[in-house]
Write a protein that holds these residues in place. Structure first.
Motif, PDB file in Angstrom:
ATOM      1  N   TYR A  92      19.151  38.631  19.658  1.00 47.23           N
ATOM      2  CA  TYR A  92      17.662  39.357  19.495  1.00 47.23           C
ATOM      3  C   TYR A  92      17.741  40.133  18.353  1.00 47.23           C
ATOM      4  CZ  TYR A  92      21.825  42.611  19.328  1.00 47.23           C
ATOM      5  OH  TYR A  92      23.494  43.206  19.218  1.00 47.23           O
ATOM      6  N   VAL A  93      18.255  40.050  16.927  1.00 45.47           N
ATOM      7  CA  VAL A  93      17.747  40.719  14.656  1.00 45.47           C
ATOM      8  C   VAL A  93      16.695  39.773  15.104  1.00 45.47           C
ATOM      9  CG1 VAL A  93      19.282  40.336  13.342  1.00 45.47           C
ATOM     10  CG2 VAL A  93      20.094  41.081  15.278  1.00 45.47           C
ATOM     11  N   TRP A  94      16.885  38.299  15.189  1.00 46.11           N
ATOM     12  CA  TRP A  94      15.770  36.930  14.721  1.00 46.11           C
ATOM     13  C   TRP A  94      14.742  37.394  15.571  1.00 46.11           C
ATOM     14  CZ3 TRP A  94      14.063  33.454  17.672  1.00 46.11           C
ATOM     15  CH2 TRP A  94      15.417  32.675  18.447  1.00 46.11           C
ATOM     16  N   GLN A  95      15.013  37.095  16.873  1.00 38.75           N
ATOM     17  CA  GLN A  95      13.836  37.791  17.839  1.00 38.75           C
ATOM     18  C   GLN A  95      13.109  38.897  17.305  1.00 38.75           C
ATOM     19  OE1 GLN A  95      16.286  36.876  21.252  1.00 38.75           O
ATOM     20  NE2 GLN A  95      16.452  35.141  21.530  1.00 38.75           N
ATOM     21  N   ALA A 211      18.014  46.458  14.745  1.00 39.62           N
ATOM     22  CA  ALA A 211      17.630  45.188  14.523  1.00 39.62           C
ATOM     23  C   ALA A 211      15.591  45.444  14.121  1.00 39.62           C
ATOM     24  CB  ALA A 211      17.596  43.848  15.994  1.00 39.62           C
ATOM     25  N   ALA A 212      15.254  46.605  15.507  1.00 38.73           N
ATOM     26  CA  ALA A 212      13.848  46.136  15.282  1.00 38.73           C
ATOM     27  C   ALA A 212      13.960  47.112  13.699  1.00 38.73           C
ATOM     28  CB  ALA A 212      13.508  47.643  16.381  1.00 38.73           C
ATOM     29  N   TYR A 249      11.864  38.337  25.354  1.00 39.17           N
ATOM     30  CA  TYR A 249      13.213  38.130  24.430  1.00 39.17           C
ATOM     31  C   TYR A 249      14.830  39.550  24.939  1.00 39.17           C
ATOM     32  CZ  TYR A 249      11.023  35.396  20.792  1.00 39.17           C
ATOM     33  OH  TYR A 249      10.156  34.091  20.260  1.00 39.17           O
ATOM     34  N   ILE A 250      13.196  40.584  25.650  1.00 36.53           N
ATOM     35  CA  ILE A 250      14.752  41.693  26.162  1.00 36.53           C
ATOM     36  C   ILE A 250      14.307  41.558  27.388  1.00 36.53           C
ATOM     37  CG2 ILE A 250      15.632  41.871  23.702  1.00 36.53           C
ATOM     38  CD1 ILE A 250      13.977  44.075  23.840  1.00 36.53           C
ATOM     39  N   SER A 251      15.223  42.942  28.106  1.00 40.10           N
ATOM     40  CA  SER A 251      14.285  43.376  29.516  1.00 40.10           C
ATOM     41  C   SER A 251      13.267  44.773  28.860  1.00 40.10           C
ATOM     42  CB  SER A 251      15.662  43.192  30.245  1.00 40.10           C
ATOM     43  OG  SER A 251      15.833  43.925  29.683  1.00 40.10           O
TER      44      SER A 251
END
Length: 588
Positions: A92-95, A211-212, A249-251
């Motif tokens: 999720y960091v690079w996503q 990350a966001a 990428y995430i829920s």
């Protein structure tokens, strides 16, 4: 006539029509334009920086200093965070970066034509520059290789570099390069540096929300900084979370949880409180392994909490004067070092400064007396003393007559250590100082007995450490080991067996004398606290220096106070006042 007319008409038929000539001229102009563009591109290409040189740029080696428990204190020469990779980061960091910066990154080539077209129409609709269409590859080319100037030649170089990058590296490698080189905070590069500064953690340990928030900074680091503009940062981070859900990428539930965790970043602790220490340790690194050109970890003996406590207490107590504190275990492990009240104002480390120790040197003389058969209960005479032109007075010119050795030491009278030196010889005193580790730094004169020969706070504290180390030799040390970034050992401390410098009986008597100093009636009574083993005060002529060295459990702490220009302090400041109070406040 008619014949000429027919000939003229025939010539006109042979001559190319105007439309054809115009077409030929256009072709010629187009070819000239192509040649001109090609020449321009070649010129721009020749002006490009050396790509391989920048990819493998040289920089000062980064030295990461760790405390005794392996926690990072600070890093010197760090311009980049710890290298990160798509392969090792939580996805999720690079996503988060891809979702907001270039969602089709893995699908398009060096340039995202669809993205550029969309950005153009968006800008036309809004009547201003509202959206950009640069791909991550283009941004990497710009961030890594090029300047920030907005010129046609720089844009051409960016396009050339984008194609070069896509031909040399795969998509993951380009994304790695981007994440490690993008500048987000304080002149440092890489998302790991941003993570450590903003959230005091590595990029590998970022939460989805964090990350966001870092990805939100990519648009404009200052404008969307969670430190300087948290509201703008959080608003953009919410948009990124929405995009991560939309792109799979995430829920939605993960996004909701992350959104609730968004908040202003807390600035990292000021590492200047460790700077006197890390400067000292860096010199030790050079003495252990010589010159170096690769990054490394230095594992030190520092107690971080103790260092922070001292850095907090010292400036408050010394006021407009200067001060220094060093703490070491009795085996020589240095646990804290604060060389001044404010590193930003002065980088001079006063722990290493050569100053007159005053009465704090007297234990050396008393050790000679104890070693030669005297005891704390032995009687000595406190009366005026003179040798040649040298006739120092007691503090306040008060004399006590016949008193015990313990009383003479506790009240720090001057005549008794001078008379002891006369009895046992100045060379015997200097020899004792040599056994304790400082003999070669002292002048061979009677004033040395009362602390007129300069000595550093570190050396003075070492003398006392020998006493509280059961009389065994002490060699201060600050480094346990040094490794490279992969963990390969470059240096490891290999301690030698200590030497018995003082006999057990001598140590027992000396520790008794030192304990009396911090009792009621002793010059160091202000340092008294449960657990304090003892201590000694010292004040140089005209109150230029004030010292206190004391011990608790297996730790010895030395304190100095004075002015850098050697001007006198207030006559009310002695080693038994503020320095003794600093010791007490540190350990309280």
């Amino acid at each position: 006539m008619f014949g000429k007319s027919r000939e003229k008409k025939a010539e006109e038929k042979k001559r190319p029509s105007f439309k054809l000539r115009l077409f030929v001229w256009c072709i010629d102009l187009f070819m000239l334009a192509l040649v001109a563009v090609a020449v321009y591109v070649v010129i721009v290409f020749l002006q490009m920086p050396s790509l391989d040189a920048i990819l493998h740029e040289t920089r000062p080696a980064t030295v990461v200093f760790l405390d005794k428990d392996g926690n990072e204190l600070r890093a010197s020469n760090r311009i980049m965070g710890t290298p990160v990779s798509v392969e090792t980061l939580p996805p999720y960091v690079w996503q988060a970066i891809v979702a907001i910066e270039d969602k089709r990154f893995f699908e398009h080539g060096p340039i995202d034509i669809r993205g550029i077209t969309r950005a153009v129409f968006s800008n036309l609709i809004h009547g201003r520059f509202a959206a950009g269409g640069s791909s991550i590859t283009q941004q990497t080319a710009k961030n890594v290789f090029l300047s920030r100037e907005k010129t046609i030649s720089r844009k051409v170089q960016e396009l050339i570099l984008s194609y070069w990058l896509e031909n040399r590296f795969n998509k993951n490698q380009i994304l790695d390069l981007y994440m490690n080189r993008v500048s987000l905070v304080g002149g440092m590069r890489g998302i790991d540096a941003a993570a450590r500064t903003m959230f005091q953690t590595s990029a590998n340990n970022l939460s989805i929300g964090q990350a966001a928030q870092i990805a939100a900074m990519l648009k404009a680091p200052t404008t969307y900084s969670p430190l300087k503009n948290p509201e703008k940062n959080i608003a953009r981070a919410r948009i990124i979370l929405q995009e991560m859900v939309r792109q799979g990428y995430i829920s939605l539930n993960q996004a909701r949880i992350a959104a609730r965790q968004l908040g202003p970043a807390k600035p990292a602790q000021n590492t200047n409180i460790y700077r006197y220490w890390t400067d000292f340790v860096l010199d030790e690194v050079h003495s252990r392994i010589g010159a170096f050109d690769s990054d490394m970890y230095v594992y030190t003996t520092m107690d971080m909490k103790l260092q922070e406590r001292i850095a907090d207490v010292l400036p408050k107590k010394v006021g407009d004067y200067q001060g220094a504190v060093v703490a070491m275990n009795t085996d020589g492990a240095l646990r804290a070092m604060v060389g001044g009240t404010n590193y930003q104002e002065s980088q001079f480390n006063r722990v290493l400064a050569m100053r007159q120790p005053g009465s704090s040197f007297k234990p050396v003389v008393y050790l000679v007396a104890l070693e030669n058969g005297m005891t704390p209960d032995s009687y000595v005479n406190d009366s005026p003393f003179a040798i040649g032109d040298y006739n120092p007075k007691n503090y306040n010119s008060r004399y006590y007559g016949d008193i015990t050795l313990a009383t003479a030491f506790a009240k720090s009278v001057n005549s008794v250590p001078l008379k002891l030196t006369e009895t046992y010889g100045i060379d015997t005193v200097l020899n004792m100082a040599g056994r304790l580790g400082v003999g070669n730094k002292l002048r061979r004169e009677y004033s040395t007995v009362l602390g007129a020969s300069e000595i550093s706070l570190l050396d003075l504290t070492t003398i006392y450490s020998v006493i509280w180390n059961d009389g065994q030799s002490v060699r201060p040390y600050s480094i346990t080991k040094i490794t490279d970034m992969k963990g390969n050992l470059l240096y490891e401390r290999n301690p030698s067996e200590p030497i018995q410098v003082l006999m057990p009986q001598t140590v027992e008597y000396m520790t008794q004398l030192l304990n009396d100093v911090v009792q009621i009636g002793g010059t160091g009574y202000r340092a008294q606290l449960n657990g304090v083993l003892g201590g000694k005060t010292g004040t140089s002529n005209d109150n230029r220096d004030a010292w206190f060295v004391g011990a608790i459990r297996d730790m010895v702490i030395g304190v100095w106070m004075g002015n850098d220009d050697f001007t006198p302090m207030s006559s009310k400041i002695t080693g038994g006042t503020i320095p003794a109070e600093i010791f007490r406040d540190i350990i309280e």
